[in-house]
Design a protein around this motif. Structure first.
Motif, mmCIF file in Angstrom:
data_model
loop_
_atom_site.group_PDB
_atom_site.id
_atom_site.type_symbol
_atom_site.label_atom_id
_atom_site.label_comp_id
_atom_site.label_asym_id
_atom_site.label_seq_id
_atom_site.Cartn_x
_atom_site.Cartn_y
_atom_site.Cartn_z
ATOM 1 N N THR A 1 0.825 -1.308 0.043
ATOM 2 C CA THR A 1 0.142 -0.183 0.073
ATOM 3 C C THR A 1 0.869 1.245 0.045
ATOM 4 O O THR A 1 0.493 2.132 -0.850
ATOM 5 N N TRP B 1 -4.979 -0.405 -4.604
ATOM 6 C CA TRP B 1 -3.649 -0.461 -5.436
ATOM 7 C C TRP B 1 -3.457 -0.456 -6.962
ATOM 8 O O TRP B 1 -2.718 0.390 -7.426
ATOM 9 N N VAL B 2 -4.671 -0.997 -7.492
ATOM 10 C CA VAL B 2 -4.622 -0.850 -9.024
ATOM 11 C C VAL B 2 -5.337 0.598 -9.405
ATOM 12 O O VAL B 2 -4.941 1.424 -10.163
ATOM 13 N N LEU B 3 -6.078 1.293 -8.533
ATOM 14 C CA LEU B 3 -6.645 2.522 -8.859
ATOM 15 C C LEU B 3 -5.285 3.581 -8.394
ATOM 16 O O LEU B 3 -5.093 4.518 -9.357
ATOM 17 N N PHE C 1 2.558 1.960 -3.382
ATOM 18 C CA PHE C 1 1.492 2.567 -4.588
ATOM 19 C C PHE C 1 1.215 4.016 -3.966
ATOM 20 O O PHE C 1 0.990 4.721 -4.885
ATOM 21 N N ALA D 1 -2.040 2.614 -8.863
ATOM 22 C CA ALA D 1 -1.218 2.479 -10.193
ATOM 23 C C ALA D 1 -1.860 3.295 -11.247
ATOM 24 O O ALA D 1 -0.880 3.860 -12.261
ATOM 25 N N ILE D 2 -3.004 3.054 -11.677
ATOM 26 C CA ILE D 2 -3.645 3.924 -12.742
ATOM 27 C C ILE D 2 -3.449 5.268 -12.746
ATOM 28 O O ILE D 2 -2.929 6.192 -13.505
ATOM 29 N N ALA E 1 -6.166 -4.627 -2.538
ATOM 30 C CA ALA E 1 -5.648 -4.857 -3.987
ATOM 31 C C ALA E 1 -6.627 -3.713 -4.872
ATOM 32 O O ALA E 1 -6.017 -3.173 -5.781
ATOM 33 N N VAL E 2 -7.804 -3.365 -4.705
ATOM 34 C CA VAL E 2 -8.596 -2.536 -5.447
ATOM 35 C C VAL E 2 -7.961 -1.079 -5.241
ATOM 36 O O VAL E 2 -7.743 -0.528 -6.254
#
Length: 370
Positions: free
Chosen positions: A267, A325-327, A270, A329-330, A322-323
């Motif tokens: 976390t 992390w993806v946001l 990111f 990263a984007i 993980a949700v």
């Protein structure tokens, strides 16, 4: 404002398990830092009113603006102090086999957030640097483009709210969490407004305590040595590991136990990408401070809307899973692609004009910490 805090604390207390952090943490935070929030903005205002030359202090965008190139001993001093003090302040959760009262955990978290700044001060004492250099080299000025920095501070104030709520919404859509509207419209509005104003203001001093060390000093040194990508990742890893005295006991992820330490490192990496971009884009630590404080504030507020019927999967759910992390990263990819930072991330020296401006803001060249 006290009525707002009292109402939210009562709400959180009546919904056990809705917040992964103990309710006493919010109380301790309010008691320790509300009084210092106004001082933070007086500092920002005084910097904004400084002469044009002072904006050049620490104005190297790519590295975040450092004049002192760290030696190996400097990294050793910083890491020993910041990790040593963090474990010292967090001893209570590790003493004895019985469950430690949450008030000790929350108090440890409050004091731990000051240790990165204490490490920077120890380093400046060790290197016999002046206070104006400390101000310039850790990004305490508004950078070479103060107007841009102010706009980034505004974005950092409201951006975490969009991120935290988006992460919850995506988690609900994916079925890893449920949204509970039982609080009603009035409480919902109150919680959001309190997080945007009261909690964010209250969290600013402690966020500064962290960010002065992580993004103020450590990140520019690491990006200068290893480049932007590796430097940002390394900063995030160190930042995450620094939380280990609490995360190893399940802090922030109570269902994961000791694995919370590893999850929180991810976390931090990111979120550190976004904070790192703010630091490099502005040449100032203040957008990072505001973003850090706002995230903490909204993380508490949004937890009141989680369902109590089923506990969500903390590895996947929300802004810390993980949700999130993806946001993040984007978001980081968009920021670095559309608004690239200048330079290659290596250390450059602050010009004499910048140091002179910092001296006018923080004292004469003979103002030493030692």
């Amino acid at each position: 404002m006290n009525a707002v805090f009292s109402g939210l604390n009562c709400l959180a207390t009546s919904r056990p398990g809705s917040d992964c952090r103990p309710p006493e943490y919010r109380c301790a935070t309010d008691q320790y830092v509300v009084g210092g929030a106004s001082a933070i903005f007086l500092v920002i205002d005084s910097m904004a009113r400084a002469s044009p030359d002072s904006g050049a202090a620490g104005s190297v965008i790519a590295s975040g603006g450092n004049r002192m190139i760290a030696r190996r001993n400097d990294f050793a001093v910083f890491l020993v102090v910041v990790f040593g003090l963090s474990w010292l302040f967090a001893l209570w959760p590790w003493i004895g086999d019985k469950k430690v009262p949450s008030v000790f955990v929350s108090s440890a978290a409050v004091w731990m957030m000051l240790t990165p700044t204490l490490a920077v001060l120890a380093l400046w004492w060790y290197r016999r640097r002046s206070m104006p250099e400390l101000v310039a080299e850790t990004g305490l000025m508004l950078g070479s483009r103060p107007r841009r920095t102010v706009w980034l501070i505004v974005a950092a104030w409201f951006g975490p709210a969009a991120f935290v709520w988006s992460a919850l919404g995506v988690s609900v859509l994916l079925g890893v969490n449920e949204f509970d509207f039982s609080l009603g419209v009035d409480w919902t509005v109150l919680i959001i407004l309190e997080a945007l104003v009261g909690s964010t203001l209250a969290a600013l001093p402690l966020a500064l305590g962290e960010e002065l060390g992580w993004r103020g000093w450590l990140q520019p040194q690491l990006t200068g040595r290893f480049g932007i990508a590796l430097g940002l990742v390394a900063t995030g890893v160190i930042w995450g590991l620094w939380h280990a005295p609490l995360t190893l006991r399940g802090y922030n992820y109570p269902e994961l136990g000791a694995w919370a330490a590893a999850v929180f490192v991810v976390t931090c990496v990111f979120f550190g990408l976004v904070l790192g971009w703010l630091r490099m884009r502005s040449g100032s630590v203040w957008p990072c401070v505001v973003a850090h404080a706002a995230l903490n504030a909204h993380a508490i507020g949004v937890s009141a809307f989680g369902s109590l019927d089923e506990k969500p999967n903390q590895l996947l759910n929300g802004h810390g899973g993980a949700v999130g992390w993806v946001l993040l990263a984007i978001l980081a990819a968009i920021l670095f692609l559309l608004f690239p930072v200048r330079g290659n991330g290596h250390l450059e020296q602050v010009g004499e004009v910048g140091v002179a401006g910092a001296q006018r803001a923080g004292g004469g060249p003979g103002t030493n910490l030692r």
